[in-house]
Write a protein that holds these residues in place. Structure first.
Motif, PDB file in Angstrom:
ATOM      1  N   ARG A  61       0.667  -1.389  -0.200  1.00 16.70           N
ATOM      2  CA  ARG A  61      -0.025   0.077   0.175  1.00 16.70           C
ATOM      3  C   ARG A  61       0.645   1.144   0.081  1.00 16.70           C
ATOM      4  O   ARG A  61       1.670   0.845  -0.123  1.00 16.70           O
ATOM      5  CB  ARG A  61      -1.140  -0.074   1.120  1.00 16.70           C
ATOM      6  CG  ARG A  61      -0.154   0.435   2.457  1.00 16.70           C
ATOM      7  CD  ARG A  61      -1.301  -0.198   3.410  1.00 16.70           C
ATOM      8  NE  ARG A  61      -0.956  -0.167   5.166  1.00 16.70           N
ATOM      9  CZ  ARG A  61      -0.203   1.006   5.685  1.00 16.70           C
ATOM     10  NH1 ARG A  61      -0.774   2.122   5.351  1.00 16.70           N
ATOM     11  NH2 ARG A  61      -0.062   0.358   6.677  1.00 16.70           N
ATOM     12  N   LYS A  62      -0.118   2.046  -0.131  1.00 17.60           N
ATOM     13  CA  LYS A  62       0.849   3.565  -0.527  1.00 17.60           C
ATOM     14  C   LYS A  62       1.417   3.761   1.164  1.00 17.60           C
ATOM     15  O   LYS A  62       0.324   4.300   1.726  1.00 17.60           O
ATOM     16  CB  LYS A  62      -0.362   4.624  -1.077  1.00 17.60           C
ATOM     17  CG  LYS A  62       1.011   5.756  -1.841  1.00 17.60           C
ATOM     18  CD  LYS A  62      -0.386   6.839  -2.469  1.00 17.60           C
ATOM     19  CE  LYS A  62       0.650   8.295  -2.076  1.00 17.60           C
ATOM     20  NZ  LYS A  62       0.341   9.123  -3.363  1.00 17.60           N
ATOM     21  N   GLY A  63       2.024   4.715   1.211  1.00 18.59           N
ATOM     22  CA  GLY A  63       2.457   5.434   2.875  1.00 18.59           C
ATOM     23  C   GLY A  63       2.343   6.617   2.741  1.00 18.59           C
ATOM     24  O   GLY A  63       1.347   7.403   1.632  1.00 18.59           O
ATOM     25  N   LYS A  64       3.010   7.294   3.381  1.00 11.55           N
ATOM     26  CA  LYS A  64       2.396   8.852   3.181  1.00 11.55           C
ATOM     27  C   LYS A  64       2.902   9.660   2.815  1.00 11.55           C
ATOM     28  O   LYS A  64       2.721  10.764   2.253  1.00 11.55           O
ATOM     29  CB  LYS A  64       3.200   9.521   5.079  1.00 11.55           C
ATOM     30  CG  LYS A  64       2.279   8.595   5.969  1.00 11.55           C
ATOM     31  CD  LYS A  64       3.208   9.054   7.079  1.00 11.55           C
ATOM     32  CE  LYS A  64       2.198   8.103   8.829  1.00 11.55           C
ATOM     33  NZ  LYS A  64       2.722   8.953  10.628  1.00 11.55           N
ATOM     34  N   ASN A  65       4.204   9.459   2.309  1.00  9.83           N
ATOM     35  CA  ASN A  65       4.935  10.193   1.063  1.00  9.83           C
ATOM     36  C   ASN A  65       4.744   9.351  -0.393  1.00  9.83           C
ATOM     37  O   ASN A  65       4.352   8.617  -0.280  1.00  9.83           O
ATOM     38  CB  ASN A  65       6.772  10.309   1.265  1.00  9.83           C
ATOM     39  CG  ASN A  65       7.014  10.462   2.772  1.00  9.83           C
ATOM     40  OD1 ASN A  65       6.301  11.679   3.070  1.00  9.83           O
ATOM     41  ND2 ASN A  65       7.845  10.034   3.192  1.00  9.83           N
ATOM     42  N   SER A  66       4.809  10.575  -0.993  1.00 13.50           N
ATOM     43  CA  SER A  66       4.222   9.831  -2.394  1.00 13.50           C
ATOM     44  C   SER A  66       5.092   8.860  -2.906  1.00 13.50           C
ATOM     45  O   SER A  66       4.900   7.856  -3.936  1.00 13.50           O
ATOM     46  CB  SER A  66       4.025  10.804  -3.323  1.00 13.50           C
ATOM     47  OG  SER A  66       5.835  11.632  -3.425  1.00 13.50           O
ATOM     48  N   ASN A  67       6.765   8.338  -2.685  1.00 11.80           N
ATOM     49  CA  ASN A  67       7.483   7.680  -3.102  1.00 11.80           C
ATOM     50  C   ASN A  67       7.681   6.506  -2.211  1.00 11.80           C
ATOM     51  O   ASN A  67       8.942   6.010  -2.666  1.00 11.80           O
ATOM     52  CB  ASN A  67       8.441   8.869  -3.648  1.00 11.80           C
ATOM     53  CG  ASN A  67       9.634   9.322  -2.317  1.00 11.80           C
ATOM     54  OD1 ASN A  67       8.899   9.340  -1.413  1.00 11.80           O
ATOM     55  ND2 ASN A  67      10.669   9.241  -2.762  1.00 11.80           N
TER      56      ASN A  67
END
Length: 50
Positions: free
Chosen positions: A35-41
């Motif tokens: 899943r995507k984290g807090k930062n975009s990368n």
């Protein structure tokens, strides 16, 4: 060095050093959630255990 690859069909391939995999007692085919984290990368990989 850990790396994550994404195929054209949307399948993730997570590569981690063998010593890390052994210390976590991982085997091929373990079920994971990406899943995507807090930062975009940033991606978070969760390995599910029974």
């Amino acid at each position: 060095m850990p790396s994550i690859q994404l195929s054209k069909t949307g399948v993730f391939s997570v590569n981690i050093p063998i010593r890390v995999a052994r210390s976590l007692k991982l085997q091929k085919g373990k079920k994971t959630t990406v899943r995507k984290g807090k930062n975009s990368n940033e991606l978070i990989v969760t390995i599910e255990r029974n």
